[in-house]
Motif scaffolding. Structure first.
Motif, short mmCIF file in Angstrom:
data_model
loop_
_atom_site.label_atom_id
_atom_site.label_comp_id
_atom_site.label_asym_id
_atom_site.label_seq_id
_atom_site.Cartn_x
_atom_site.Cartn_y
_atom_site.Cartn_z
N TRP A 68 0.85 -1.00 0.17
CA TRP A 68 0.12 0.09 -0.18
C TRP A 68 0.90 1.29 -0.04
O TRP A 68 0.64 2.35 -0.85
CB TRP A 68 -1.02 -0.04 1.20
N ASP B 132 -7.59 -4.14 -2.27
CA ASP B 132 -7.88 -2.90 -1.33
C ASP B 132 -7.79 -1.76 -2.11
O ASP B 132 -8.68 -0.80 -1.86
CB ASP B 132 -6.70 -3.03 0.05
N ASP C 113 -11.21 1.02 -2.58
CA ASP C 113 -11.16 1.82 -1.61
C ASP C 113 -11.50 3.18 -2.40
O ASP C 113 -11.18 3.52 -3.16
CB ASP C 113 -9.83 2.32 -1.27
N TRP C 114 -12.82 3.48 -1.96
CA TRP C 114 -13.47 4.69 -2.52
C TRP C 114 -12.80 5.94 -2.37
O TRP C 114 -12.77 6.97 -3.03
CB TRP C 114 -15.05 4.85 -1.89
N ARG C 115 -11.77 5.94 -1.34
CA ARG C 115 -10.94 7.23 -1.21
C ARG C 115 -9.84 7.35 -2.26
O ARG C 115 -9.40 8.39 -2.17
CB ARG C 115 -10.50 7.28 0.29
N ILE C 116 -9.51 6.52 -3.00
CA ILE C 116 -8.57 6.43 -3.91
C ILE C 116 -9.12 6.72 -5.13
O ILE C 116 -10.05 6.20 -5.50
CB ILE C 116 -7.78 5.02 -3.70
N GLU C 117 -8.32 7.60 -6.04
CA GLU C 117 -8.64 7.85 -7.48
C GLU C 117 -8.68 6.56 -8.17
O GLU C 117 -8.09 5.52 -7.82
CB GLU C 117 -7.83 8.93 -8.00
N LYS C 118 -9.03 6.45 -9.57
CA LYS C 118 -9.31 5.31 -10.22
C LYS C 118 -8.22 4.76 -10.81
O LYS C 118 -8.01 3.61 -10.54
CB LYS C 118 -10.32 5.86 -11.50
#
Length: 576
Positions: free
Chosen positions: A38, A86, A90-95
């Motif tokens: 990560w 992950d 994870d919605w917090r991370i850009e595409k």
């Protein structure tokens, strides 16, 4: 795995040789589980403004990934697989977070087509595809090596050449090298002008603008441009490009059948490796080897466990196999997987009578050569010229040989007793062979999960095949044996599971042996710590006897076993 670690070291040495002295970047090598992916994949390194080298090129990650049973990720690399999941969910991370990090990746996978062509190299393909989907720029195509072919280094070296060349372009190292060479050439003047002194003005100058630079390197035309990178990034659903074995691989595949005839089992590379370890090859798929216990007893020393347990004279015992191929790739295999693998017989089949005849002749020839060993007792040496016993357990799976029954019959005709060891993956073959002196089934693990981990079977239904093979022993009407190889830390617990398996076969005898460490191998990560002490094997065998007694007391159709014998040097105990 050991193979991937060796390939990583090979790549590191090549990178150091190619670029180690031209830039200040650090090449780090480690196992997949050592890294926090990560952090490594998403977070940029702290950049030192005063250190221009830290900004000289983008981060590059190269993965060399093995394939586990069924095309899954190995336990040690599952952390990377989970990191991809992950990051992706994870919605917090850009595409496409890897694009922002300017991450570049290269991937090579190892696998074996003997398991399944469709699953070979699947973890590497997944890592390659996920990286592109998340915005990483790829360096070269994905490469996949086939361990069953035996020449995966050819594939790896071709992939490595492409990747190393493109790294030079990605980092700009090649451009810097060219500039230095061009500057040096300009400062020293044009060599052709100095030599000609203008006498031949029709000859074009090597520095002419319309001529190609003499410093242009071969690898430049293989570099993937930014446009190609962007095209790869957007094509999320595309199948990763894979380097095949190309001409070499095609010739290997085409050699599978020649003029309608089956191919020979052993490749030249495998044959060379086996001969180097002392095997004497017979025909196209058989072998013999002189056991060290044979040489021991010839010199008046002790014999092997078969002498202690069953009274077999070690110097009159011939170790042989009619099939170098096997359906398992056990982590404890003392042959280090130099032999081929396969689920079924697909090779040329030699005559069984020729195999027996040549095996005996070759064994006696090795006995004659042993005359010069210091301490050989001549009376034993002369007796050793008569083979009294054959242990069909040298390497591979002897019961795979289609004409094994005829081979056994010929050995018996020569008054040679026979011990045959099978790994329990061919139950129908067990049913079909004639009664022999002693028939073994290897019971290497007490659960389906541990069997997959330790035997690494080619068959997806290996556990069911093992149980069926043990059940077949019950109906053989001859002396049968369950053979346990104890690998400390791998299969030395869950004794109840062993007892339940042994009960299926109602076997005459149970041999429990500690694994023999045969040196480091790329095929396994075992070491001396996995070899149990003799007293530990005795304790395990005692517990096994108690568990079998419980099954018997509960009405199970199990013989009454007792500790019958032990051979400390072999770390082996016999229940009878």
């Amino acid at each position: 795995t050991g193979t991937c670690a060796a390939l990583a070291k090979r790549l590191e040495m090549n990178l150091q040789k190619q670029y180690g002295s031209t830039h200040a970047s650090t090449i780090q090598v480690g196992t997949v589980e050592e890294w926090d992916w990560w952090d490594e994949l998403l977070n940029k390194e702290d950049e030192n403004e005063n250190d221009s080298s830290s900004l000289s090129h983008p981060p590059i990650v190269i993965w060399i990934l093995p394939t586990y049973t069924g095309g899954t990720w190995t336990p040690s690399s599952e952390c990377l697989q989970q990191s991809f999941k992950d990051i992706e969910s994870d919605w917090r991370i850009e595409k496409k977070p890897f694009r922002n990090a300017n991450l570049h990746v290269a991937v090579f996978g190892m696998g074996s087509s003997a398991y399944n062509d469709s699953t070979m190299g699947r973890p590497a393909k997944e890592a390659f595809g996920k990286s592109r989907k998340l915005g990483a720029k790829t360096i070269g195509p994905i490469g996949v090596g086939d361990d069953s072919v035996g020449d995966h280094l050819v594939t790896f070296d071709k992939w490595m050449k492409t990747v190393v060349n493109q790294i030079g372009s990605v980092t700009g190292i090649d451009d810097k090298t060219k500039k230095k060479k061009t500057a040096a050439s300009t400062s020293s003047g044009c060599a052709c002008k100095e030599e000609d002194d203008g006498a031949n003005s029709s000859t074009p100058c090597c520095q002419s603008e319309d001529q190609s630079s003499p410093c242009q390197e071969d690898g430049d035309d293989e570099y993937v441009s930014e446009e190609e990178y962007d095209s790869d990034e957007d094509d999320d659903g595309a199948e990763p490009e894979v380097i095949d074995l190309e001409d070499m691989g095609e010739s290997m595949k085409n050699s599978g059948k020649s003029n309608g005839k089956n191919k020979e089992m052993v490749t030249p590379t495998q044959a060379a490796a086996l001969k180097k370890e002392g095997y004497k090859l017979i025909g196209t798929h058989s072998a013999v080897k002189l056991c060290r216990w044979t040489k021991h007893q010839l010199r008046g020393r002790g014999g092997c466990y078969k002498h202690t347990f069953y009274g077999i004279t070690s110097y009159q015992c011939m170790e042989a196999t009619p099939s170098l191929a096997c359906a398992n790739k056990c982590v404890f295999c003392w042959r280090h997987h130099k032999n081929p693998v396969g689920k079924e017989w697909r090779w040329k089949t030699d005559d069984p009578y020729m195999i027996v005849d040549e095996a005996v002749k070759t064994h006696i020839h090795m006995i004659k050569e042993a005359k010069g060993i210091p301490g050989v007792q001549m009376d034993r040496w002369k007796e050793a010229h008569t083979v009294k016993h054959c242990a069909l357990s040298l390497v591979g799976e002897p019961i795979m040989y289609p004409r094994i029954d005829e081979l056994l019959g010929d050995l018996h005709q020569r008054k040679i007793s026979t011990f045959l060891v099978t790994n329990g993956q061919h139950p129908k073959a067990i049913d079909s062979i004639r009664p022999i002196t002693q028939l073994y089934v290897s019971v290497d693990a007490p659960t389906p999960e541990s069997l997959i981990a330790i035997d690494r079977p080619l068959f997806s239904d290996a556990w069911d095949r093992l149980k069926e093979s043990l059940c077949s022993l019950k109906n053989k009407g001859q002396r049968t044996v369950a053979r346990l190889t104890v690998v400390k830390g791998w299969n030395s617990d869950e004794v109840e599971g062993y007892a339940q398996l042994i009960a299926l076969g109602k076997v005459s005898l149970v041999e429990v042996k500690g694994v023999t460490f045969c040196g480091k191998s790329d095929a396994s990560n075992l070491n001396m710590s996995n070899t149990p002490w003799h007293h530990e094997v005795v304790q395990l065998t005692t517990k096994l006897k108690e568990e079998l007694a419980k099954i018997r007391a509960e009405g199970g159709d199990v013989p009454e076993y007792g500790l019958a014998c032990e051979h400390k040097h072999s770390v082996s105990v016999l229940l009878a």
